[in-house]
Design an enzyme around this catalytic site. Structure first.
Site, PDB file in Angstrom:
ATOM      1  N   ARG A 173      -9.974   0.107  15.795  1.00  0.00           N
ATOM      2  CA  ARG A 173     -10.030   0.816  14.528  1.00  0.00           C
ATOM      3  C   ARG A 173     -11.037   0.018  13.694  1.00  0.00           C
ATOM      4  NH1 ARG A 173      -4.368   1.761  11.392  1.00  0.00           N
ATOM      5  NH2 ARG A 173      -4.689  -0.468  11.008  1.00  0.00           N
ATOM      6  N   LYS A 205       0.835  -1.198   0.000  1.00  0.00           N
ATOM      7  CA  LYS A 205       0.000   0.000   0.000  1.00  0.00           C
ATOM      8  C   LYS A 205       0.874   1.254   0.000  1.00  0.00           C
ATOM      9  CE  LYS A 205      -0.383  -0.112   5.049  1.00  0.00           C
ATOM     10  NZ  LYS A 205      -1.282  -0.111   6.215  1.00  0.00           N
ATOM     11  N   TYR A 210      14.365  30.298   8.426  1.00  0.00           N
ATOM     12  CA  TYR A 210      13.120  30.982   8.792  1.00  0.00           C
ATOM     13  C   TYR A 210      12.885  30.985  10.298  1.00  0.00           C
ATOM     14  CZ  TYR A 210      11.466  31.000   3.924  1.00  0.00           C
ATOM     15  OH  TYR A 210      11.310  31.226   2.582  1.00  0.00           O
ATOM     16  N   MET A 235      11.033  24.764   1.998  1.00  0.00           N
ATOM     17  CA  MET A 235      10.377  24.050   0.906  1.00  0.00           C
ATOM     18  C   MET A 235      11.362  23.371  -0.037  1.00  0.00           C
ATOM     19  SD  MET A 235       7.684  25.418  -1.986  1.00  0.00           S
ATOM     20  CE  MET A 235       6.404  25.817  -0.801  1.00  0.00           C
TER      21      MET A 235
END
Length: 376
Positions: A143, A41, A266, A319
């Site tokens: 779950r 998956k 930043y 980024m």
């Protein structure tokens, strides 16, 4: 427009398919009395569904687990003879179109609640076809999964009348398999044994990656390894016994010297504590490298390796760029154009995940498509 070659790509993600195959064979050796499936998956945990699925098939896997039916259909197109289970079960709007999709692609839903069992039963009855499925029973995850009371009811009903569908597998999912001494493991095992006794003629599966390493009591008929195949640790806090599959690296774009007391990146969240030499590398959270791996004055982040030398990230992951403190690396060993490994053989995947406050699963499945992928 052609894809960029290795000289133009900002970052490289290398997938060692031979290591993937070896990891599968290692798991097979750990559970010799059970079939070893492969969980593919989430794009085979970020490594690429098609190449990884084909590699695992070639290594001997015949049963595969995906999360969504679209993943199953992609696997079916590649592996027409494979057995494919869809872990999230019936994910649509209960329309016959969804059920037809499973049938046309020969996918087996893992039914996770009573409503899904009824829906699959009705669909098979309406078509007059006994289509295969699995049923998930909850043993402690809370779950997906039917309860033990549900199991007793289904078992009784199954003895009284043959269901319209073909129940091929019962499964449950371990909660703490990566902690071998955790009492939850034994508790879940006993609950699953109780379910198994209600369906003695149906194959059973409990062990995920960590469960395989818990020993034969947990293996039953089918094991479902996932993260172990892709090189992740199987025991929390212990080095992984598996081979490295994924290596993420990028080049140094520039270096600069910064005086003591200067802030970096930043938010000005980290300040140099000495005169420092910094390297700016061509990778960021847009490539899937987690922003939570950032460093600050309050918390140290992840490390990278440059020419065999460890170096810490300094400041925030941005980024497209990350800043690394290379002060302790000889200048001729950390220059523009040199490679920085973010995880692989030099920097363990699980160490990076721990520094980012997460697990290797998230790190791998977050990888973007911007890196140039190389398959060995």
């Amino acid at each position: 427009m052609t894809a960029p070659d290795s000289h133009l790509a900002g970052s490289h993600l290398t997938i060692d398919l031979a290591a993937l195959a070896d990891n599968y064979r290692t798991v097979v050796q750990k559970a010799p009395t059970a079939e070893c499936a492969a969980v593919i998956k989430a794009d085979a945990y970020g490594t690429g569904l098609e190449p990884s699925a084909q590699t695992l098939w070639d290594a001997g896997a015949r049963t595969f687990f995906v999360a969504h039916p679209q993943e199953g259909a992609k696997t079916r197109a590649l592996l027409p003879e494979a057995t494919i289970y869809v872990l999230n079960g019936l994910v649509g709007d209960d329309s016959s179109a969804e059920f037809d999709y499973y049938r046309m692609n020969a996918l087996r839903p893992v039914l996770g609640c009573r409503e899904e069992v009824t829906l699959w039963q009705d669909y098979c009855a309406d078509r007059g076809e006994s289509l295969p499925c699995a049923i998930h029973f909850d043993t402690g995850m809370n779950r997906l999964g039917l309860s033990l009371a549900d199991a007793e009811e289904l078992s009784t009903a199954r003895q009284q009348a043959k269901p319209a569908f073909a129940l091929e597998l019962i499964i449950s999912h371990l909660v703490c398999a990566d902690e071998p001494a955790h009492p939850k493991n034994r508790e879940q095992l006993e609950k699953f044994r109780a379910v198994r006794r209600l369906f003695p003629d149906v194959r059973a599966s409990l062990a995920n990656s960590g469960g395989v390493f818990l020993g034969p009591d947990y293996h039953f008929d089918l094991c479902r390894p996932g993260i172990a195949l892709y090189g992740g640790a199987v025991v929390d806090g212990a080095p992984s016994p598996m081979r490295v599959v994924a290596t993420l690296k990028t080049r140094i774009l520039a270096t600069r010297t910064v005086a003591k007391g200067q802030t970096v990146s930043y938010g000005a969240s980290e300040t140099t504590r000495r005169d420092s030499r910094l390297a700016i590398v061509c990778l960021g959270y847009a490539d899937g490298y987690l922003r939570s791996a950032s460093s600050s004055d309050a918390k140290k982040g992840a490390k990278v390796s440059i020419n065999g030398h460890p170096a810490p990230i300094i400041g925030r992951v941005t980024m497209d760029l990350i800043i690394v403190d290379v002060t302790d690396i000889p200048a001729d060993k950390a220059r523009r154009g040199d490679w920085a490994e973010f995880f692989g053989s030099q920097i363990a995947l699980d160490d990076v995940a721990k520094a980012a406050g997460t697990i290797s699963y998230e790190l791998l499945t977050s990888l973007g498509l911007r890196a140039l992928r190389n398959y060995l």
